[in-house]
Scaffold this motif. Structure first.
Motif, mmCIF file in Angstrom:
data_model
loop_
_atom_site.group_PDB
_atom_site.id
_atom_site.type_symbol
_atom_site.label_atom_id
_atom_site.label_comp_id
_atom_site.label_asym_id
_atom_site.label_seq_id
_atom_site.Cartn_x
_atom_site.Cartn_y
_atom_site.Cartn_z
ATOM 1 N N ARG A 149 29.484 -5.944 -137.115
ATOM 2 C CA ARG A 149 28.116 -6.026 -137.642
ATOM 3 C C ARG A 149 27.858 -4.979 -138.727
ATOM 4 O O ARG A 149 26.774 -4.947 -139.294
ATOM 5 C CB ARG A 149 27.104 -5.864 -136.509
ATOM 6 C CG ARG A 149 27.158 -6.976 -135.466
ATOM 7 C CD ARG A 149 26.455 -8.224 -135.856
ATOM 8 N NE ARG A 149 25.025 -7.965 -135.941
ATOM 9 C CZ ARG A 149 24.180 -8.728 -136.600
ATOM 10 N NH1 ARG A 149 24.596 -9.792 -137.242
ATOM 11 N NH2 ARG A 149 22.903 -8.443 -136.635
ATOM 12 N N GLY A 150 28.852 -4.123 -138.979
ATOM 13 C CA GLY A 150 28.706 -3.147 -140.057
ATOM 14 C C GLY A 150 28.013 -1.862 -139.650
ATOM 15 O O GLY A 150 27.514 -1.134 -140.498
ATOM 16 N N TYR A 151 27.993 -1.575 -138.359
ATOM 17 C CA TYR A 151 27.358 -0.351 -137.873
ATOM 18 C C TYR A 151 28.410 0.722 -137.626
ATOM 19 O O TYR A 151 28.497 1.297 -136.556
ATOM 20 C CB TYR A 151 26.592 -0.601 -136.568
ATOM 21 C CG TYR A 151 25.610 -1.754 -136.625
ATOM 22 C CD1 TYR A 151 24.811 -1.985 -137.732
ATOM 23 C CD2 TYR A 151 25.474 -2.612 -135.544
ATOM 24 C CE1 TYR A 151 23.909 -3.037 -137.765
ATOM 25 C CE2 TYR A 151 24.569 -3.663 -135.563
ATOM 26 C CZ TYR A 151 23.795 -3.866 -136.685
ATOM 27 O OH TYR A 151 22.898 -4.902 -136.710
ATOM 28 N N HIS A 152 29.224 0.992 -138.603
ATOM 29 C CA HIS A 152 30.314 1.955 -138.469
ATOM 30 C C HIS A 152 29.782 3.329 -138.119
ATOM 31 O O HIS A 152 29.009 3.901 -138.865
ATOM 32 C CB HIS A 152 31.124 2.037 -139.764
ATOM 33 C CG HIS A 152 31.504 0.701 -140.297
ATOM 34 N ND1 HIS A 152 32.434 -0.089 -139.681
ATOM 35 C CD2 HIS A 152 31.028 -0.015 -141.350
ATOM 36 C CE1 HIS A 152 32.539 -1.226 -140.355
ATOM 37 N NE2 HIS A 152 31.694 -1.208 -141.364
ATOM 38 N N GLY A 153 30.210 3.825 -136.968
ATOM 39 C CA GLY A 153 29.864 5.175 -136.569
ATOM 40 C C GLY A 153 28.499 5.292 -135.905
ATOM 41 O O GLY A 153 28.295 6.160 -135.081
ATOM 42 N N GLU A 154 27.528 4.455 -136.250
ATOM 43 C CA GLU A 154 26.231 4.529 -135.608
ATOM 44 C C GLU A 154 26.374 4.102 -134.150
ATOM 45 O O GLU A 154 27.224 3.325 -133.797
ATOM 46 C CB GLU A 154 25.198 3.609 -136.285
ATOM 47 C CG GLU A 154 24.839 4.017 -137.687
ATOM 48 C CD GLU A 154 25.666 3.286 -138.724
ATOM 49 O OE1 GLU A 154 26.720 2.745 -138.361
ATOM 50 O OE2 GLU A 154 25.260 3.282 -139.889
ATOM 51 N N ALA A 155 25.537 4.638 -133.336
ATOM 52 C CA ALA A 155 25.472 4.304 -131.907
ATOM 53 C C ALA A 155 26.732 4.702 -131.144
ATOM 54 O O ALA A 155 26.886 4.361 -129.997
ATOM 55 C CB ALA A 155 25.190 2.805 -131.704
#
Length: 189
Positions: free
Chosen positions: A167-173
């Protein structure tokens, strides 16, 4: 004579500029044509189709996957056939419930709109409608957010990491609390 023509041309151009500026200053210009004044055609369609409309962003952007988005990236996640069936079931159930709540929101908004169109609406009537609409919107948001919790419980930690990547949430969460902090199921209405 030329000065009079030049002056009247300048006045005409200035008047046109002022009129277009006042129309541009009113962001509501044209909205009076809407069927339900408080809802765009897209918002009405989204509500009636049970779409998320960004209601579950706190869950999504903190790494709690939504059923529709899991289905969209199912291949990257390596869902088992059982997980895929359960995700499809979750999505269909969520969408059915969201459509019902959306229909009720659209009906209340339409009724509120009609009362204003009739004229003579009271503050008490406004309160009745807006509180009901607010409650329905709250229930709809709860519904969408709670299905992110249900989906989260269905996936492994590795699948959730792949989901964030897909989903393109690299590193977040990545620093999200572990299952011991959010393993409970959400409550329904």
């Amino acid at each position: 004579m030329r000065r009079v023509i030049a002056f009247s041309g300048l006045v005409g151009a200035s008047l046109a500029l002022v009129m277009s500026a006042s129309a541009a200053a009113n962001p509501y210009s044209g909205l009076q044509e809407r069927e339900i004044k408080a809802l765009s055609a897209q918002e009405t369609e989204d509500l009636l189709e049970g779409r998320g409309m960004g209601m579950a962003l706190p869950a999504e952007l903190h790494g709690y996957p939504g059923p529709l988005h899991v289905l969209e990236v199912a291949a990257e996640l390596g869902l088992t056939s059982e997980q895929r069936r359960e995700t499809e079931r979750l999505f269909e159930t969520m969408r059915e419930q969201a459509r019902e709540l959306g229909r009720r929101i659209v009906e209340r908004e339409s009724e509120l709109d009609a009362r204003f169109a009739e004229g003579g609406i009271s503050s008490d009537t406004i309160e009745t409608f807006t509180v009901a609409i607010g409650e329905l919107r709250g229930r709809l948001r709860h519904l969408h957010l709670s299905y992110h919790l249900k989906m989260d419980a269905l996936l492994s930690e590795e699948q959730k990491a792949r989901y964030r990547q897909a989903r393109g949430y690299h590193g977040e969460a990545e620093d999200r609390p572990g299952p011991e902090h959010h393993g409970h199921e959400g409550h329904h209405h």
